[in-house]
Design an enzyme around this catalytic site. Structure first.
Site, PDB file in Angstrom:
ATOM      1  N   HIS A  98       3.904  12.924   4.869  1.00  0.00           N
ATOM      2  CA  HIS A  98       2.453  13.699   4.965  1.00  0.00           C
ATOM      3  C   HIS A  98       1.289  12.558   4.591  1.00  0.00           C
ATOM      4  O   HIS A  98       1.425  12.172   3.503  1.00  0.00           O
ATOM      5  CB  HIS A  98       2.413  14.914   4.111  1.00  0.00           C
ATOM      6  CG  HIS A  98       0.796  15.394   4.056  1.00  0.00           C
ATOM      7  ND1 HIS A  98       0.258  15.714   3.000  1.00  0.00           N
ATOM      8  CD2 HIS A  98       0.017  15.933   5.021  1.00  0.00           C
ATOM      9  CE1 HIS A  98      -1.050  16.070   3.234  1.00  0.00           C
ATOM     10  NE2 HIS A  98      -1.010  16.403   4.275  1.00  0.00           N
ATOM     11  N   SER A  99       0.432  12.722   5.461  1.00  0.00           N
ATOM     12  CA  SER A  99      -0.861  11.623   5.143  1.00  0.00           C
ATOM     13  C   SER A  99      -0.439  10.393   4.848  1.00  0.00           C
ATOM     14  O   SER A  99       0.256   9.517   5.837  1.00  0.00           O
ATOM     15  CB  SER A  99      -1.554  12.281   3.986  1.00  0.00           C
ATOM     16  OG  SER A  99      -2.763  11.481   3.890  1.00  0.00           O
ATOM     17  N   MET A 100      -0.806   9.664   3.877  1.00  0.00           N
ATOM     18  CA  MET A 100      -0.560   8.447   3.374  1.00  0.00           C
ATOM     19  C   MET A 100       1.160   8.112   3.144  1.00  0.00           C
ATOM     20  O   MET A 100       1.505   6.963   3.467  1.00  0.00           O
ATOM     21  CB  MET A 100      -1.068   7.914   2.329  1.00  0.00           C
ATOM     22  CG  MET A 100      -2.499   7.809   2.366  1.00  0.00           C
ATOM     23  SD  MET A 100      -3.032   6.568   3.688  1.00  0.00           S
ATOM     24  CE  MET A 100      -2.953   5.057   2.769  1.00  0.00           C
ATOM     25  N   THR A 141      -0.952  11.557   9.340  1.00  0.00           N
ATOM     26  CA  THR A 141      -0.917  10.177   8.756  1.00  0.00           C
ATOM     27  C   THR A 141      -2.059   9.362   9.559  1.00  0.00           C
ATOM     28  O   THR A 141      -1.892   9.208  10.863  1.00  0.00           O
ATOM     29  CB  THR A 141       0.512   9.668   8.878  1.00  0.00           C
ATOM     30  OG1 THR A 141       1.180  10.465   8.046  1.00  0.00           O
ATOM     31  CG2 THR A 141       0.387   8.212   8.649  1.00  0.00           C
TER      32      THR A 141
END
Length: 872
Positions: free
Chosen positions: A124-126, A153
């Protein structure tokens, strides 16, 4: 919690690895007899390892439904909710820890009959970027990853490039993936949140240079079948529709022989396309049967009309409706069928050389598309020359009602062109089309629409004849060059407003046209109107360029700073902050230079000279490569930046006055300094103390403390001036006597006296400096926030992006705190310092709009020259 080796625990004290479970599964797996398929969840910026429970819980329910024939073991990494979007110094450390976690996870399965050799990663995300960064590690084996799913991301570039560690990390990861795209063996899926994700715009989530990586897909959640919604940045990990789709895909990816995720890249892409791109309203089959038997006791009903509707309710017999194609081919180009029966059985077939019925037919259901309320199929008749009949199957149903519609049409009657309005029409003009024919399907071609700075309001008005049951229409905005479609469901008759804007600009080599696909009712007429939405255009400017605003604010303040120094040099006094900002902060002083440099870089000789001087790439060129060039965007940002600089300046001046009032209320009134000393007794000790703080803890902390010391001196000066004006008003004679300097034999030895007017002049100068320093401090704060959050693990921030800046800025601020206009008026360096501000304002926009961490490096130069004016 999974126990890791002591070496790892000591090397990464803030990180942990967990296995998720609930109920019976959790009790059974406390002693870790793992037999499932390992999935590793990586949280993002400030993300919790507990976010795995949404997808983990759904997967567990799915496994229970099939009596644990297959099941997944969900692991999650605890990154201590680190703020890696603000500080990139630990991204490499996180990547190395994940590598160790993968090896530790696979060891837990040793000795099992179907032991996995790789893991599935959900990032998730970074966390998704950290997963991609695994490939850059020297000792990492690609075989350890089978499938990578990233959610919201930012793959292309950081949302806010606040330090060079983040940008360097991105450059290393993306360069590796671009150069080695053909050698990356595992499959990657990137899912974006759409327009509701205000933290990470969806354009950043599309994997860079996708064409070079054949085993990669990028899609926006609003285009995902059975999801069809936009998610915000956090809800993408718990959005039930999306997690159900993800889990269904995982179970379809299982190889029955190995009881693990398949190693076949074609099957993996096929499954992901089925669930995330185009769902045919059938369960996934690796090798679907193209030819189906059409036998059994069923009725065969020939249909010879071009438009046909059948309402099925409590059908006791199976019925095959046959449409002979021979006559239709002469008049029509396409056939369209839809059904409101959303089961997963085959429902439409093609017969070859048949008269009234056929024993076998080509299963065309795999060509259909699932939509929220219907499944539909559009066939171009010339693509199927061997088909003699189209067959629609209606099963026997009890207690349920559904509708099947079919029609034949010419493409030119259903494909209608609608040129969009001009960008600068500001919504004052509109264009419309009227759909007079009573069809079931239309394509509205949105001509001249392909840029990210375009945004429109599209209004669909439907009028229906006859009072019938509730009718549903579906409007699908289809963007052919990227998977970012969005659906709108409308109950007709109604007036429906649709926002039309893009995440990805149309590539220059792409000639496709954006479409509004309308699944309509034959009983209704539709009017489609399009007009430019100025508010949404500004929204696109903010979405794509809002992160560059601090650079434009700093540029405006630098121009005001240079004007203030110039005014002091030429006239001997300073202007009010608002007046000097209004006079100096003009976009024509900055933008033409940036445009000229960008133009000259198109010439080979200038580019070679540029590279010879080791100058970084112009940010405008970086934005052009990402298709992010708006007309007049720099002007808009400069205006916003100047407004922000104005209000931030007023806020800092008001804060100084307020604090000085508190000072006078709480402490004995101060007097104006009689002897202006640049180097006071406490200055060296304070500077050294702050430098030690910077070296031993965090550079941003020392910068902040130094800023507060500077602010304290300005507040003290303001309080002294206020007290001086009060005493002057009460006793004018006393005030005049205070102004008289003593007599000195040597005029050069006479100390500098500070009059009320000179103190006021100094405060005007300090108001600009204070505002500039405020933005420098603000851009340094992310690393301080990160350091404070991790203080219990690390007392010293390493690597520290602000340490070099702190070592220059701390002495500079210390000297500026003791600097008055009277002490620098006659400086030989003052003219040079005033002229430096303009090129630095240009440099901030040219090199800092896409690399914010460079802005403080440009801003401190005029401050340093200002401080040196005391001695030169």
């Amino acid at each position: 919690k999974i126990e890791l080796p002591d070496k790892l625990t000591k090397r990464y004290p803030a990180y942990e690895l967990y296995l998720y479970g609930e109920g019976f599964y959790a009790e059974e797996h406390k002693v870790l007899p793992l037999t499932g398929i390992p999935v590793l969840f990586l949280p993002g910026n400030a993300g919790s390892y507990k976010q795995v429970r949404s997808v983990g819980s759904i997967a567990l329910r799915k496994a229970e439904d099939i009596d644990f024939k297959y099941h997944f073991d969900f692991f999650s990494v605890n990154f201590n909710e680190e703020l890696v979007a603000l500080y990139g110094g630990t991204l490499q450390k996180q990547t190395k820890f994940v590598h160790e976690c993968i090896k530790a996870i696979l060891k837990l399965y040793k000795g099992q009959e179907f032991a996995p050799k790789s893991v599935v990663i959900i990032g998730h995300s970074m966390g998704g970027l950290v997963a991609r960064a695994l490939l850059t590690l020297k000792n990492f084996k690609q075989e350890l990853i089978n499938l990578l799913v990233t959610q919201a991301t930012p793959h292309v570039a950081p949302v806010m490039p606040l330090d060079r560690f983040i940008t360097d990390f991105y450059m290393a990861v993306n360069n590796y993936w671009i150069l080695n795209a053909r050698h990356i063996n595992f499959t990657t899926l990137s899912v974006a949140g759409g327009f509701r994700d205000y933290q990470v715009r969806s354009g950043l989530t599309f994997l860079p240079k996708l064409s070079h990586h054949p085993s990669a897909l990028s899609v926006v959640s609003s285009a995902v079948p059975k999801t069809w919604v936009s998610t915000d940045h956090l809800s993408i990990v718990w959005c039930k529709q999306l997690q159900l789709t993800t889990v269904r895909a995982f179970f379809d990816l299982i190889d029955a022989d190995t009881k693990q995720i398949t190693q076949n890249p074609k099957k993996k892409l096929s499954v992901l396309n089925h669930h995330f791109i185009r769902h045919p309203a059938k369960h996934f089959e690796e090798n679907p049967a193209i030819i189906s038997d059409l036998t059994g006791t069923s009725m065969w009903v020939p249909v010879k009309v071009s438009r046909w509707t059948y309402v099925a309710y409590n059908e006791s017999d199976k019925i095959y409706f046959t449409f002979p194609l021979a006559n239709h081919r002469k008049i029509y180009t396409h056939a369209y069928c839809q059904s409101t029966m959303l089961d997963t059985n085959s429902w439409i077939f093609g017969c070859i050389n048949s008269t009234s019925m056929c024993r076998q037919g080509v299963d065309l259901s795999w060509k259909a598309e699932l939509l929220p309320t219907i499944k539909s199929l559009t066939l171009r008749l010339q693509d199927y020359p061997s088909l003699s009949h189209l067959v629609v199957y209606v099963p026997s149903v009890r207690g349920s009602k559904f509708v099947v519609d079919c029609e034949f049409f010419k493409k030119e009657t259903r494909s209608i062109q609608l040129p969009v309005t001009h960008l600068f029409s500001f919504g004052l003009s509109s264009r419309k089309v009227l759909l007079n024919t009573s069809g079931l399907y239309y394509d509205i071609e949105l001509l001249n629409f392909g840029q990210i700075y375009q945004a429109f309001k599209l209004n669909v008005v439907s009028k229906c004849s006859g009072a019938k049951e509730e009718i549903t229409s579906i409007y699908k905005l289809h963007i052919p060059w990227s998977y970012e479609d969005s659906l709108t469901i409308a109950q007709v008759p109604s007036s429906t407003e649709i926002s039309v804007k893009l995440h990805i600009a149309q590539p220059e080599s792409d000639s496709h046209v954006a479409l509004l696909k309308m699944y309509t009712s034959s009983d209704c007429q539709y009017e489609v109107t399009v007009k430019t939405s100025f508010s949404q255009i500004l929204g696109q400017v903010v979405r794509f360029h809002g992160g560059a605003l601090p650079a434009y604010v700093t540029s405006s303040v630098l121009l005001a700073y240079g004007g203030q120094l110039s005014s002091l040099f030429s006239t001997g006094y300073c202007l009010e902050y608002a007046a000097i900002l209004d006079k100096e902060a003009k976009p024509y002083k900055v933008d033409p230079f940036v445009i000229m440099i960008k133009f000259l870089l198109g010439y080979k000789w200038f580019k070679e000279l540029w590279d010879l001087l080791l100058l970084p790439e112009l940010d405008a060129i970086v934005l052009t490569s990402q298709s992010m060039c708006f007309p007049l965007v720099s002007l808009i940002l400069f205006l916003f930046g100047t407004c922000t600089a104005y209000w931030s300046g007023l806020l800092s001046c008001a804060s100084v006055r307020l604090l000085s009032s508190l000072w006078l209320a709480l402490k004995r009134p101060s007097e104006l300094p009689k002897d202006v000393k640049i180097l006071s007794l406490d200055l060296p000790f304070l500077t050294v103390a702050l430098l030690v703080v910077s070296w031993t803890t965090c550079g941003a902390l020392a910068i902040l403390l130094s800023y507060f010391c500077y602010l304290f001196k300005i507040v003290h000066l303001q309080a002294s001036l206020t007290n001086f004006k009060s005493s002057q008003a009460v006793n004018p004679k006393l005030a005049r006597s205070e102004k008289k300097p003593g007599h000195y034999k040597d005029p050069a030895a006479r100390p500098l006296w500070l009059s009320g007017a000179e103190a006021e002049d100094s405060l005007r100068m300090h108001s600009v400096v204070l505002n500039l320093l405020g933005w420098v401090v603000l851009l340094s704060m992310p690393s301080l926030v990160y350091w404070l959050k991790n203080l219990r693990y690390y007392f010293k921030l390493h690597p520290d992006p602000c340490k070099p800046l702190a070592f220059i800025l701390i002495p500079t601020m210390a000297v500026l705190g003791n600097t008055y206009t009277v002490s620098i008026k006659s400086s030989k360096l003052l003219k040079t310092a005033s002229r430096f501000a303009l090129p630095l304002a240009v440099a901030v926009v040219a090199f800092g709009s896409a690399h914010l961490y460079r802005v403080p490096g440009f801003a401190f130069i005029p401050l340093l020259l200002h401080a040196l004016c005391n001695w030169m």
